[in-house]
Design an enzyme around this catalytic site. Structure first.
Site, PDB file in Angstrom:
ATOM      1  N   ALA A 126       0.839  -1.205   0.000  1.00 39.35           N
ATOM      2  CA  ALA A 126       0.000   0.000   0.000  1.00 39.35           C
ATOM      3  C   ALA A 126       0.869   1.249   0.000  1.00 39.35           C
ATOM      4  O   ALA A 126       1.232   1.791   1.050  1.00 39.35           O
ATOM      5  CB  ALA A 126      -0.938  -0.002   1.203  1.00 39.35           C
ATOM      6  N   GLY A 133       0.905   9.079  -6.634  1.00 39.53           N
ATOM      7  CA  GLY A 133       1.155   7.823  -7.321  1.00 39.53           C
ATOM      8  C   GLY A 133       2.632   7.732  -7.667  1.00 39.53           C
ATOM      9  O   GLY A 133       3.444   7.229  -6.903  1.00 39.53           O
ATOM     10  N   ARG A 243      10.856  -4.376 -10.094  1.00 33.70           N
ATOM     11  CA  ARG A 243      10.541  -3.634 -11.324  1.00 33.70           C
ATOM     12  C   ARG A 243      10.901  -4.433 -12.568  1.00 33.70           C
ATOM     13  O   ARG A 243      10.151  -4.445 -13.549  1.00 33.70           O
ATOM     14  CB  ARG A 243      11.253  -2.287 -11.305  1.00 33.70           C
ATOM     15  CG  ARG A 243      10.908  -1.403 -12.500  1.00 33.70           C
ATOM     16  CD  ARG A 243      11.207   0.050 -12.184  1.00 33.70           C
ATOM     17  NE  ARG A 243      10.186   0.621 -11.325  1.00 33.70           N
ATOM     18  CZ  ARG A 243      10.360   1.671 -10.529  1.00 33.70           C
ATOM     19  NH1 ARG A 243      11.549   2.243 -10.467  1.00 33.70           N
ATOM     20  NH2 ARG A 243       9.380   2.151  -9.806  1.00 33.70           N
ATOM     21  N   GLN A 279       3.196  -9.911 -47.156  1.00 32.29           N
ATOM     22  CA  GLN A 279       4.427  -9.350 -46.613  1.00 32.29           C
ATOM     23  C   GLN A 279       4.190  -8.482 -45.378  1.00 32.29           C
ATOM     24  O   GLN A 279       5.016  -8.459 -44.454  1.00 32.29           O
ATOM     25  CB  GLN A 279       5.140  -8.536 -47.693  1.00 32.29           C
ATOM     26  CG  GLN A 279       5.817  -9.388 -48.752  1.00 32.29           C
ATOM     27  CD  GLN A 279       6.641  -8.560 -49.709  1.00 32.29           C
ATOM     28  OE1 GLN A 279       6.398  -7.370 -49.884  1.00 32.29           O
ATOM     29  NE2 GLN A 279       7.622  -9.184 -50.340  1.00 32.29           N
ATOM     30  N   GLY A 340      -8.364  -9.150 -37.159  1.00 36.01           N
ATOM     31  CA  GLY A 340      -9.508  -8.461 -37.742  1.00 36.01           C
ATOM     32  C   GLY A 340     -10.632  -8.292 -36.735  1.00 36.01           C
ATOM     33  O   GLY A 340     -10.410  -7.947 -35.576  1.00 36.01           O
ATOM     34  N   GLU A 364       3.775   0.317 -10.953  1.00 38.91           N
ATOM     35  CA  GLU A 364       5.175   0.233 -10.506  1.00 38.91           C
ATOM     36  C   GLU A 364       6.075   1.165 -11.318  1.00 38.91           C
ATOM     37  O   GLU A 364       7.203   0.824 -11.669  1.00 38.91           O
ATOM     38  CB  GLU A 364       5.684  -1.211 -10.550  1.00 38.91           C
ATOM     39  CG  GLU A 364       5.098  -2.061  -9.443  1.00 38.91           C
ATOM     40  CD  GLU A 364       5.770  -3.401  -9.301  1.00 38.91           C
ATOM     41  OE1 GLU A 364       7.012  -3.461  -9.391  1.00 38.91           O
ATOM     42  OE2 GLU A 364       5.058  -4.388  -9.100  1.00 38.91           O
TER      43      GLU A 364
END
Length: 384
Positions: A126, A133, A243, A279, A340, A364
Site C-alpha cells: 500500500a 502515485g 521492477r 508481406q 480483424g 510500478e
C-alpha cells in the site's frame, strides 16, 4: 511448444532451468483452469493457494530470505503467457512481503511469511494514494506516535489485493524530514481495527484492486519495517527487485501475442493463400519476434546483475520495464489487427491480451517515469 532457447542463455544457471520447467509444468495444468475473470478475488485466492502447495511461492517468499530475481522473472514470464491473474497472484505475494523479507524484524517475519509462502494469506503493498502515485514523496497518509504505538490515518488507492489481503505493507508520513525523507514503512494485518475497504475498483483486465481507508489504525512500533524516516528507501529497495519482474510479465504477454499472431497467420486463408504469405503480416510477426528477444535480453540482464550483487539496478530495471511493457503493448495491438473483427470481440484471446497488457505501462512506475529514471542515470554515469 513455447520457445525455450532463452533458457540456455548465460544469464541463467541449471537451478533456474529446473525451476522454469517446474513452473511451466504447473502452469500448463493449473493456471488457466483456476482463472475465472468473472471473479478475480476468488481466482487470486485459488491460484495463490495452489502455487503455495506446489512450492512455486518459495521463489516469491524465499525461506532463506534471499530473493532470486531471475527466478522471479522466470515465474512471471511463464505465468503471464498462460494467465494474467496467475502472474498477478504470484507477483503480489512477493511484492507485498518483499520489504519484510529484506528488512522485517523477526516477529513480523514469523507472523507473515509462512502464510504468504503457503498462499493461504494474501499480501498487499500500500503505497499509492489519490494524490500520490508516481510521486511517492507526496504521500499524505500520516502515522503519529501514541505511546509505544503509532496511529495511522489516511487513504490508499489502487491497492492490489487490498480487500482480500491478510497482510499489508503500508507507507505513511512520520515527519522526520520533508518529502521522501519523512516516510516510514509499517506492517499491519488485513483485519486491523480502523482499516476499511472504501471501494473495490473495477479495471479493464479484472484484478482485485481496492481503495482503503485508515481511521486511527493502531500499529505497534515493533511492526515498523526499517528505521523511522526510511520508508522511501524501503520502498525503492523493494521496487528495485520487482521492477524488472514487471518487464518479465510483459515479456510473457508478448510471447503469448506472438504465438497468437503465428497461429492466426498460418491458419487464415486470404486471396488464395495464407495470411502469413502477405508481406505486411510477415513484417508484423518479425517486429513482434524482435520485441520479444530484445525484452528478454533486457529483463534477464537486469535480473542477473541484481543477483550478482549489484546494490542498485534502477537504470537496468527501468530499461527492462520500459522496453518490455511498451513492446508488449505493440505486440498486443498487432495481434488484434491481424485477427480483424475477431480481435475486438469481448474476451477473445487478442482482446483479453490487449486489456491485460495495458496496465503494465502504468503500475510500478509509469513509462514516463521510467524515462526520467533512465535519463538521469545516463547523465549521472557520464558525470561520475
Amino acid at each position: 511448444m513455447p520457445d525455450q532457447d532463452f533458457l540456455r542463455w548465460p544469464f541463467l544457471e541449471d537451478t533456474h532451468r529446473d525451476f522454469a520447467a517446474h513452473v511451466e509444468e504447473w502452469a500448463g495444468r493449473h493456471a488457466e483452469a483456476l482463472t475465472d475473470h468473472g471473479d478475480a478475488e476468488a481466482s487470486t485466492r485459488a491460484l495463490a493457494r495452489a502455487m503455495g502447495e506446489a512450492g512455486l511461492l518459495d521463489a516469491a517468499v524465499p525461506p532463506g530470505g534471499r530473493l532470486d530475481v531471475r527466478k522471479l522473472c522466470l515465474a512471471r514470464d511463464i505465468l503471464a503467457r498462460h494467465s494474467g491473474l496467475a502472474d498477478f497472484a504470484f507477483a503480489m505475494q512477493g511484492l507485498g512481503t518483499g520489504a519484510i523479507t529484506l528488512f522485517g524484524p523477526p516477529e513480523v517475519r514469523e507472523a507473515v511469511l509462512p502464510g504468504a509462502r503457503a498462499g493461504t494469506s494474501l499480501a498487499a503493498f500500500a503505497l499509492s494514494e489519490p494524490e500520490a502515485g508516481s510521486d511517492a514523496a507526496a504521500l499524505a497518509t500520516a502515522a503519529v506516535r501514541d505511546g509505544a504505538d503509532w496511529r495511522i490515518s489516511g487513504e490508499k488507492t489502487w491497492i492490489s489485493n487490498g480487500a482480500i489481503a491478510g497482510s499489508i505493507l503500508l507507507f505513511a508520513r512520520t515527519g522526520e524530514a520533508p518529502g521522501a525523507r519523512g516516510l516510514s514503512a509499517f506492517w499491519l494485518p488485513g483485519d486491523a481495527e480502523g482499516l476499511s475497504v472504501a471501494e473495490r475498483i473495477e479495471v479493464a483486465a479484472p484484478h482485485p484492486l481496492a481503495r482503503l481507508r485508515l481511521d486511527g489504525v493502531r500499529v505497534p512500533d515493533a511492526h515498523r519495517i526499517g528505521a523511522p524516516g526510511e520508508g522511501f528507501k524501503v520502498a525503492m529497495a523493494v521496487l528495485d527487485v520487482f521492477r524488472a519482474t514487471v518487464g518479465a510479465a510483459a515479456l510473457g504477454f508478448a510471447r503469448r501475442g506472438l504465438d497468437l499472431l503465428l497461429d492466426r497467420a498460418s491458419g487464415r486463408q486470404l486471396f488464395g493463400a495464407t495470411l502469413f504469405d502477405q508481406q505486411m503480416t510477415q513484417a508484423a510477426i518479425a517486429d513482434a519476434a524482435v520485441s520479444v528477444e530484445a525484452s528478454a535480453l533486457l529483463v534477464y540482464r537486469a535480473a542477473w546483475l541484481k543477483d550478482g550483487g549489484r546494490p542498485r539496478v534502477s537504470r537496468e530495471a527501468s530499461m527492462a520495464k520500459l522496453h518490455a511493457t511498451e513492446a508488449a503493448f505493440r505486440v498486443a495491438d498487432a495481434c488484434q489487427q491481424i485477427h480483424g473483427g475477431l480481435g475486438v470481440v469481448r474476451d477473445s484471446a487478442p482482446e483479453l491480451l490487449a486489456r491485460e497488457v495495458r496496465a503494465l505501462r502504468v503500475y510500478e512506475g509509469a513509462s514516463e517515469i521510467q524515462r526520467v529514471v533512465i535519463a538521469r542515470a545516463e547523465r549521472d554515469r557520464r558525470a561520475g
